[in-house]
Design a protein around this motif. Sequence first.
Motif, short mmCIF file in Angstrom:
data_model
loop_
_atom_site.label_atom_id
_atom_site.label_comp_id
_atom_site.label_asym_id
_atom_site.label_seq_id
_atom_site.Cartn_x
_atom_site.Cartn_y
_atom_site.Cartn_z
N LYS A 181 0.78 -1.18 0.13
CA LYS A 181 0.03 -0.01 0.08
C LYS A 181 0.87 1.19 0.07
O LYS A 181 0.41 2.41 -0.42
CB LYS A 181 -1.13 -0.08 1.24
CG LYS A 181 -2.02 -1.20 1.32
CD LYS A 181 -2.95 -0.92 2.58
CE LYS A 181 -3.54 0.12 2.63
NZ LYS A 181 -4.52 0.07 3.95
N LEU A 182 2.08 0.99 0.46
CA LEU A 182 2.99 2.39 0.62
C LEU A 182 4.42 1.82 0.43
O LEU A 182 4.69 0.69 0.78
CB LEU A 182 2.98 2.98 1.93
CG LEU A 182 3.90 4.32 2.15
CD1 LEU A 182 3.54 5.30 1.18
CD2 LEU A 182 3.56 4.84 3.69
N THR A 183 5.34 2.30 -0.35
CA THR A 183 6.79 2.08 -0.42
C THR A 183 7.48 3.05 -0.14
O THR A 183 7.19 4.26 -0.89
CB THR A 183 7.13 1.34 -1.97
OG1 THR A 183 6.23 0.25 -2.31
CG2 THR A 183 8.32 1.08 -2.01
N LEU A 184 8.63 3.11 0.64
CA LEU A 184 9.34 4.03 0.77
C LEU A 184 10.86 3.69 0.53
O LEU A 184 11.41 2.62 0.64
CB LEU A 184 9.66 4.55 2.28
CG LEU A 184 8.34 4.93 3.09
CD1 LEU A 184 8.37 4.91 4.48
CD2 LEU A 184 7.61 6.34 2.66
N SER A 210 0.54 5.73 17.12
CA SER A 210 -1.15 5.62 17.15
C SER A 210 -1.70 6.50 16.22
O SER A 210 -2.70 6.57 15.82
CB SER A 210 -1.62 5.72 18.51
OG SER A 210 -1.47 6.87 19.05
N THR A 211 -1.03 7.87 16.21
CA THR A 211 -1.38 8.90 15.17
C THR A 211 -1.24 8.51 13.82
O THR A 211 -1.61 9.51 12.87
CB THR A 211 -0.49 10.05 15.46
OG1 THR A 211 0.94 9.68 15.19
CG2 THR A 211 -0.78 10.66 17.01
N GLY A 212 -0.45 7.51 13.43
CA GLY A 212 -0.45 7.24 12.01
C GLY A 212 1.27 7.44 11.60
O GLY A 212 1.53 7.00 10.26
N GLU A 213 1.94 8.07 12.24
CA GLU A 213 3.03 8.71 11.85
C GLU A 213 3.98 7.49 12.10
O GLU A 213 3.80 6.52 12.63
CB GLU A 213 3.71 9.98 12.77
CG GLU A 213 2.80 11.05 12.65
CD GLU A 213 3.02 12.06 13.80
OE1 GLU A 213 3.47 13.38 13.51
OE2 GLU A 213 2.79 11.80 14.95
N ILE A 214 5.12 7.64 10.97
CA ILE A 214 6.03 6.46 10.76
C ILE A 214 7.43 6.98 11.03
O ILE A 214 7.72 7.82 10.58
CB ILE A 214 6.10 6.27 9.18
CG1 ILE A 214 4.48 5.84 8.55
CG2 ILE A 214 6.75 5.19 8.87
CD1 ILE A 214 4.30 6.20 7.08
N PHE A 215 8.11 6.05 11.80
CA PHE A 215 9.52 6.13 12.10
C PHE A 215 10.30 5.03 11.26
O PHE A 215 10.04 3.96 11.40
CB PHE A 215 9.73 6.16 13.60
CG PHE A 215 9.06 7.13 14.27
CD1 PHE A 215 9.72 8.57 14.91
CD2 PHE A 215 7.70 7.19 14.80
CE1 PHE A 215 9.15 9.39 15.29
CE2 PHE A 215 7.15 8.45 15.18
CZ PHE A 215 7.95 9.62 15.77
N VAL A 216 11.33 5.36 10.62
CA VAL A 216 12.16 4.50 9.97
C VAL A 216 13.51 4.63 10.43
O VAL A 216 13.99 5.91 10.45
CB VAL A 216 12.22 4.91 8.54
CG1 VAL A 216 13.01 3.71 7.67
CG2 VAL A 216 10.74 4.49 8.04
N GLY A 232 3.41 8.89 3.93
CA GLY A 232 4.85 8.86 3.48
C GLY A 232 5.52 10.28 3.17
O GLY A 232 6.59 10.10 2.72
N GLY A 233 4.74 11.30 3.59
CA GLY A 233 5.45 12.76 3.41
C GLY A 233 6.59 12.65 4.41
O GLY A 233 6.16 12.58 5.91
N LEU A 234 7.79 13.22 4.31
CA LEU A 234 8.89 13.17 5.20
C LEU A 234 8.61 14.50 6.06
O LEU A 234 8.56 15.75 5.38
CB LEU A 234 10.20 13.09 4.32
CG LEU A 234 11.64 13.46 5.40
CD1 LEU A 234 11.75 12.03 6.34
CD2 LEU A 234 12.73 13.53 4.45
#
Length: 381
Positions: A181-184, A210-216, A232-234
């Motif tokens: 669904k999403l690729t980084l 829980s907010t949906g924010e992504i940490f990589v 997926g926005g930085l």
Amino acid sequence: MVPKLILLFGAVAAVVAAIPPESQAQREYEDELFNRIRQLFSSRTLVQNEEPEQEIDTLSSSPPRPKEVADWPKQPLDVGQITAVSINSKGQPVIFHRADRIWDESSFNESHIYQHHKDGPIQKDTVMVLDPNTGAVVSSWGSGLFYLPHGLTVDRHDNIWLTDVAMHQVFKYSPSHKFPKLTLGERFRDGYPRRGRVLLCMPTAVAIASTGEIFVADGYCNNQILKFNAAGGLLRVMPRPPEFLSLEVPHGLALLEQLDLVCVADRENMRVVCPQAGLRSSSYSEYASPPATIQAPDLGRVFAVAALGDLVYAINGPTSPMIPVRGFTIDPRSEVIIDHWEPSTGFSNPHSIAITHNGSYMYVTEIGPNKIWKFEMIIDN
């Protein structure tokens, strides 16, 4: 007093920035200033947003201790190097493994380019869902998709986030897992995020708020943490001046949302470091508190971290004959290790750790022997 301290913090940052970034002098200077500034910020009279003492989670006074569950799994698993484990909404452990593929000195060249891409993706299923009672394989998928698996995280909606260090990419799969669904990141293209493009370099792990924010954790080459919005926005690159933070192979991530911290297994720095996650405000303050840092002579190279309440459970890996390979229970608020633990026969080469959502069980995987351990979390009365 607080404004004066902020001015002091900014001035110190400017001084450190003037030192050549790769010099040994900067590291020593940063360490000394880091400790002094943390002492200033730790004073309760200087902290404006500190929660009342009675609201602090009391888990650290009697932290759950992992106790090995004997004879689990009931039958051996047909797997390769198990690089990651996470837990779905049913309490089932989900693992990521490399089948017959291994990572050795021939896997990458000096430019971080994968040398065996002509072999094609792994043809066996690399993602397995296990029965939590027996360890039997409930379902599996992932054949023909991945070249060199590394990280796996299951979010609260049962989306599965996977990192492939060979392809330099992160993938989000829905529970149906037909297509990402999403690729980084860009396929087989390593690099640093710039000009609106998201390039990664051997990303290791993902944590989802829980907010949906992504940490990589980005990862073996870039030595940084990237924060994205749900689309997926930085949003942020960590560290960024004037943050007093230097990472060397951020290998695992754990979010402590109650404390607004993202804890990092900072592997080659042999520590756990927890900078502010920035989940409580729309913008990150450049005057944020210094990260909590847990470092001890016996901690060694930290490979993975998992959160339970306001505690962090961590595992190290082979470091030196003088440092045992085992697990650690950490209180990031006091920046101390409060317990050590391991199975009866000891660990060899652990690589990942996960705790069930209700805090009852923990799983640890190894990449040689290719093994998964189950622990029950026991609170001593």
